[in-house]
Scaffold this motif. Sequence first.
Motif, PDB file in Angstrom:
ATOM      1  N   GLU A 178       0.839  -1.176   0.000  1.00  0.00           N
ATOM      2  CA  GLU A 178       0.000   0.000   0.000  1.00  0.00           C
ATOM      3  C   GLU A 178       0.880   1.233   0.000  1.00  0.00           C
ATOM      4  O   GLU A 178       1.860   1.311   0.720  1.00  0.00           O
ATOM      5  CB  GLU A 178      -0.884  -0.013   1.250  1.00  0.00           C
ATOM      6  N   PHE A 179       0.535   2.193  -0.875  1.00  0.00           N
ATOM      7  CA  PHE A 179       1.307   3.441  -0.913  1.00  0.00           C
ATOM      8  C   PHE A 179       0.341   4.615  -0.948  1.00  0.00           C
ATOM      9  O   PHE A 179      -0.524   4.704  -1.823  1.00  0.00           O
ATOM     10  CB  PHE A 179       2.241   3.472  -2.125  1.00  0.00           C
ATOM     11  N   ASP A 180       0.496   5.518   0.024  1.00  0.00           N
ATOM     12  CA  ASP A 180      -0.346   6.717   0.099  1.00  0.00           C
ATOM     13  C   ASP A 180      -1.826   6.403  -0.105  1.00  0.00           C
ATOM     14  O   ASP A 180      -2.527   7.054  -0.895  1.00  0.00           O
ATOM     15  CB  ASP A 180       0.122   7.763  -0.919  1.00  0.00           C
ATOM     16  N   GLY A 181      -2.286   5.357   0.586  1.00  0.00           N
ATOM     17  CA  GLY A 181      -3.710   5.051   0.560  1.00  0.00           C
ATOM     18  C   GLY A 181      -4.143   4.240  -0.653  1.00  0.00           C
ATOM     19  O   GLY A 181      -5.329   3.980  -0.835  1.00  0.00           O
ATOM     20  N   ILE A 182      -3.193   3.845  -1.484  1.00  0.00           N
ATOM     21  CA  ILE A 182      -3.572   3.061  -2.657  1.00  0.00           C
ATOM     22  C   ILE A 182      -3.066   1.640  -2.516  1.00  0.00           C
ATOM     23  O   ILE A 182      -1.889   1.402  -2.272  1.00  0.00           O
ATOM     24  CB  ILE A 182      -3.007   3.693  -3.939  1.00  0.00           C
ATOM     25  N   ARG A 183      -3.989   0.692  -2.651  1.00  0.00           N
ATOM     26  CA  ARG A 183      -3.649  -0.714  -2.549  1.00  0.00           C
ATOM     27  C   ARG A 183      -3.181  -1.185  -3.922  1.00  0.00           C
ATOM     28  O   ARG A 183      -3.868  -0.972  -4.914  1.00  0.00           O
ATOM     29  CB  ARG A 183      -4.922  -1.456  -2.132  1.00  0.00           C
ATOM     30  N   ALA A 184      -2.003  -1.782  -3.974  1.00  0.00           N
ATOM     31  CA  ALA A 184      -1.492  -2.248  -5.259  1.00  0.00           C
ATOM     32  C   ALA A 184      -2.298  -3.436  -5.752  1.00  0.00           C
ATOM     33  O   ALA A 184      -2.861  -4.197  -4.967  1.00  0.00           O
ATOM     34  CB  ALA A 184      -0.029  -2.635  -5.117  1.00  0.00           C
ATOM     35  N   GLY A 185      -2.383  -3.572  -7.053  1.00  0.00           N
ATOM     36  CA  GLY A 185      -3.092  -4.705  -7.638  1.00  0.00           C
ATOM     37  C   GLY A 185      -2.506  -5.014  -8.994  1.00  0.00           C
ATOM     38  O   GLY A 185      -1.312  -4.822  -9.216  1.00  0.00           O
ATOM     39  N   LYS A 186      -3.399  -5.464  -9.886  1.00  0.00           N
ATOM     40  CA  LYS A 186      -2.940  -5.824 -11.229  1.00  0.00           C
ATOM     41  C   LYS A 186      -3.419  -4.826 -12.269  1.00  0.00           C
ATOM     42  O   LYS A 186      -3.181  -5.010 -13.451  1.00  0.00           O
ATOM     43  CB  LYS A 186      -3.482  -7.208 -11.608  1.00  0.00           C
ATOM     44  N   ASN A 187      -4.147  -3.811 -11.805  1.00  0.00           N
ATOM     45  CA  ASN A 187      -4.757  -2.909 -12.779  1.00  0.00           C
ATOM     46  C   ASN A 187      -3.920  -1.676 -13.056  1.00  0.00           C
ATOM     47  O   ASN A 187      -3.673  -0.864 -12.181  1.00  0.00           O
ATOM     48  CB  ASN A 187      -6.135  -2.470 -12.294  1.00  0.00           C
ATOM     49  N   SER A 188      -3.511  -1.585 -14.304  1.00  0.00           N
ATOM     50  CA  SER A 188      -2.767  -0.415 -14.757  1.00  0.00           C
ATOM     51  C   SER A 188      -3.696   0.407 -15.651  1.00  0.00           C
ATOM     52  O   SER A 188      -4.890   0.106 -15.761  1.00  0.00           O
ATOM     53  CB  SER A 188      -1.538  -0.877 -15.533  1.00  0.00           C
ATOM     54  N   ARG A 189      -3.133   1.460 -16.239  1.00  0.00           N
ATOM     55  CA  ARG A 189      -3.937   2.264 -17.145  1.00  0.00           C
ATOM     56  C   ARG A 189      -3.199   2.472 -18.461  1.00  0.00           C
ATOM     57  O   ARG A 189      -1.980   2.640 -18.475  1.00  0.00           O
ATOM     58  CB  ARG A 189      -4.266   3.621 -16.518  1.00  0.00           C
ATOM     59  N   GLY A 190      -3.955   2.477 -19.517  1.00  0.00           N
ATOM     60  CA  GLY A 190      -3.387   2.670 -20.845  1.00  0.00           C
ATOM     61  C   GLY A 190      -3.412   4.128 -21.246  1.00  0.00           C
ATOM     62  O   GLY A 190      -3.618   5.014 -20.415  1.00  0.00           O
ATOM     63  N   ASN A 191      -3.216   4.356 -22.524  1.00  0.00           N
ATOM     64  CA  ASN A 191      -3.224   5.717 -23.051  1.00  0.00           C
ATOM     65  C   ASN A 191      -4.560   6.396 -22.742  1.00  0.00           C
ATOM     66  O   ASN A 191      -5.621   5.820 -22.934  1.00  0.00           O
ATOM     67  CB  ASN A 191      -2.988   5.645 -24.565  1.00  0.00           C
ATOM     68  N   ARG A 192      -4.473   7.645 -22.285  1.00  0.00           N
ATOM     69  CA  ARG A 192      -5.682   8.401 -21.920  1.00  0.00           C
ATOM     70  C   ARG A 192      -6.692   8.472 -23.058  1.00  0.00           C
ATOM     71  O   ARG A 192      -7.895   8.385 -22.839  1.00  0.00           O
ATOM     72  CB  ARG A 192      -5.296   9.850 -21.643  1.00  0.00           C
ATOM     73  N   ILE A 193      -6.173   8.746 -24.256  1.00  0.00           N
ATOM     74  CA  ILE A 193      -7.058   9.052 -25.370  1.00  0.00           C
ATOM     75  C   ILE A 193      -7.222   7.860 -26.309  1.00  0.00           C
ATOM     76  O   ILE A 193      -8.313   7.577 -26.789  1.00  0.00           O
ATOM     77  CB  ILE A 193      -6.497  10.247 -26.193  1.00  0.00           C
ATOM     78  N   LEU A 194      -6.138   7.142 -26.550  1.00  0.00           N
ATOM     79  CA  LEU A 194      -6.152   6.111 -27.592  1.00  0.00           C
ATOM     80  C   LEU A 194      -6.560   4.736 -27.098  1.00  0.00           C
ATOM     81  O   LEU A 194      -6.602   3.799 -27.871  1.00  0.00           O
ATOM     82  CB  LEU A 194      -4.755   6.021 -28.236  1.00  0.00           C
TER      83      LEU A 194
END
Lengths: 718, 371
Positions: A178-194
């Motif tokens: 856990e970092f700064d209130g965020i629990r790590a997992g498997k979910n990342s994020r892709g390109n904002r627009i594309l």
Amino acid sequence: MADFLLEIGCEEIPARMIDAASAELRDRVGAILTRERLGRGDLASFELTSFDTPRRLAVLASGISAAQADVVEQVTGPSVNVAYKDGQPTPAALAFAKKAGVDVSQLEKTSTAKGEYITARVTKKGRTAAEILTEALPKEIATIYWPKNMYWRKPNERFVRPVRWVVAMLDADAIPLEFDGIRAGKNSRGNRILSDGAVTIPRAGSAYVESLRAAKVLGRGEREHQIRKALDAATRTIPDARWREDKALLDTVVNLTEFPSVILGGFDPQFLTLPEEVLVTVMRDHQKYFAVEDTRGKLLPHFLTVLNTDSDPRGLIRHGNERVLRARFNDARFFWETDQKKSLLERVELLRHVTFQKDLGSYYEKTRRVQRLCSWLSEQIKQGGLAVRPGVIHKAACLSKTDLTTELVKEFTELQGIVGGLYARVQQLDESLPEATRMAIADAIYDHYKPESTEDDAPRSMEGAVLSVGDKADSIAGMFALGLVPSGSKDPFALRRQANAIVKVIAEKKLPLRLGEMMRDARAGYQKSEAEKKFVDDAEFSRTTTAFFRERVEFYLKDVRGFAYDVVKAVLGADAEDVVDALERAEAVKQVLYMPEFQAIGAACKRIRNILKQAAEKGIRPAAKFEYLPEAAHEEKNLAAYLETNGPRIEAQRKAKKYGEALLLLATARERVDAFFDKVMVMAEDERVRANRLALLQTLLREFSTIADFSEIAAEKM
Amino acid sequence: MKSSSSNPLTYQELILRLQTFFADRGCVLQQPYDAEVGAGTMAPETFLRVLGPKPYKVAYVQPSRRPADGRYGENPNRLFKHTQLQVILKPPPENVQELYLESLGAIGIDLREHDIKFEEDNWESPTLGAWGIGWQVMLDGLEITQFTYFQQCGGVDLNPISAELTYGLERIAAFLQDVDSIYDIVWARDAETGEAVKYGDVRLADEQQFSVYNFEAATVDFQWTHFNQYERECSVLIDGYWSAKKARPDELVRLGLGGLVDSSGNAVAPNRYPLLAAYDLCLKCSHLFNILDARGAISVTERVGVIARVRALAVGIAKAWVNQQKNDQQKIGQQEGDVPGEQAEDESEKSGEAEAAHKQKAKKQKLAPVG
């Protein structure tokens, strides 16, 4: 063996900070894996890779252990005397066994220097990688260095920008850190627009990179490659054109994009009548565009911009960028034209209202001081036999700061100096001056902030060099006189950079200047000024500026010219005032350093220095002059005779700056010196003999140390 | 015409769309502040609201006066008075960036057809003792928004922080309508006749006249006199807050501050103490400083000193305001028995003011950010 992945998902990290932070995160993860023995037996068996974009810092490690190996340790308890009474374990032994987690019967004995003690073998169960990383990583992430950080949730949680997600995985499993209130997992994020945003990482390792690629996010190397290729391709559409290589700009745009592409735009060729410096500054510094030039390096009415998206289907992006550039160029043209209404000469008076520094007065006053200092510098340089035109410098110094009052510099501050030079070129400064003189003045103004870094070039002309040195020496003198000495990371006026520039210019233009004298003269420029009331005394000024420049010269010789640390110390130990001379001596010392003679002479110098120091501590003083006393030993007289004959010869070579020859001559002293120390006892009983020998050594050391202080040379080198 | 939409928004439609967008997301729609300010940040809806613990969401249009930026209406890109749409989200929602990008969609910008970048740009106002961390948002090479995570305001560390979105309305409108001059922006279009009223029709005279005033006609002595007077009045008010807070009802009456005593004879200072009025005076000083600056009446040396004088007022007000808000929270809590969770520990203040003040100080130090 397992693969590990850590990704910190963040809002856009400033481009300038990404590379360093990414490397730091990789090193921190590497250090934990090593420290916690999560490699494959030997410590460095795992492989670490960084992956970063503006929105994420990631580290991939392959080949790490899923858990630490168990470790058997021997723990020492009380002494056998205490542990057993009549062969039976005492309460102390029982307590120790309990604490160690073994049965009393398993306790062993070991003898040490202090006596016999009981010990227990304790098996320390290895922890799993998941446990270790969950515990250790948050602290590592939190301590990454950022030039500027912020908080968004709690004041004690700081990072460069808000962290929005964390991925931490061992193979296909999430690690619940856990970092700064965020629990790590498997979910990342892709390109904002594309992409549609969410990306689930199937497992650590190459699958991570593949998943992101599918979501239109590329790693740094790939982005750079893609941008270079696209810049080439776009430029090829114009005959005989090339894009202007610019590493710093490329690094910036690489770190501003997750999936880059490039478009080519154009501008009205009419703008090409504006100076190239202005056009390029607007494009590069303000719009982050690459300039396009023809094969001769002449600017073409095109630009290249790197997009944070894959294409410009309707041409809207190109159109928008062209519109912005047009407005910017129009502004620049407006400023250029407005500025011409008042010549640089007329602007000199305006400098009375521009503050240089609150205690040091206006730029008008600075101009006067710099003119004065430059004429002194010119005189020194002339005396040193170099050609210089004081009249050009005088005029250039007078106008050098006037561009601070122009609209163009107010808008594009990074063009200070350059704009003054450009205006001086187009304005009729003084019709009585020949064209070539006016151009020389313009060039000196144009160059006088140079070099702006150790990589930057020194001014082209001698006049530009003198003005550059004079301008900076005046600033340093004023600040130091006020006691504003840079310390640690605190250097608000960039005085270190300015002093580095002075040293570099002196060295490259081979200016015959002595730093201390120059600073004294620069300080004298402030005489009878209002500021002087706040100045430190002359002794303090001399002490701080000397120490400051000594460091700068050391930096230049060592970091810029690559001389070994001990050579630099030895050479500057003899004299640190004349940069050109110090460089020549350093070169000469470097050449002879590996001769066995100098190994001996270096050792002798250290020895002499110690003997003289100890004598001084005991209050024993050397004689005023060595004399051939009847009691003097043969080796002693021999050495003295050698000095008498060769001393003047060495000195003559040294004076002629033939340092190589002087040092080779000095090397011939070795035999006599060795013989002296073999046979002669310096601290003899007889007071007169002793004082006489000390006098000889003192002379010897002085004569040996005029080129370099050899006692500074590291022994193993010699 | 080459714009993202065949029927781009008029200037006023742009404002309406953005207002609606943020109203739909729970923002209070405030009206422009009715005193001269240099930026939306200076309106009390930002400067004072970001202080203290109370959550708040607000959006408002703020005409912003910057005398030195005037160009007599002759430069197509620069204005003495430009207009910002200012949004404060306190605390910032986790998806604040996505929310912002959505707002661009609401004004007809399809991000799939454009290039958007968040480039580092940290905002600082020395006059307000305020700074934040953030970006300039670049759309096809044009800076359209300043996106800031406020960290400090009036010299006070913020907790919680606020996100501040500042949209440059003229720039965005010129971009949407693809015009090269701000004065050509269509402000409104008659629905029946299709006739356009342009930005120049509405605003050009302001630019021309105020440029003349700010650069030429403004009397320097007059501006200085007013500056000094406003500054004095403001300082007196700030100092007065702390003495009024301690004063008994009869003392307040004697000081001519009967308004701080309620009908049952209880002192209601500091709750009713006019810090809002003090802030207005501070804004006046800031604006007068800007005029003097444009007029060329302030040397570079003086400049730093005058900015420091205005900042001293802003910082003094911020400090008093935070204190006043705490008292308010407490009062409301006592009256309505509805102390918000975060404020619960402040209840202990009832036990005695000195002790409570001490506790607060300790708490503040504990929360002070490192570095």
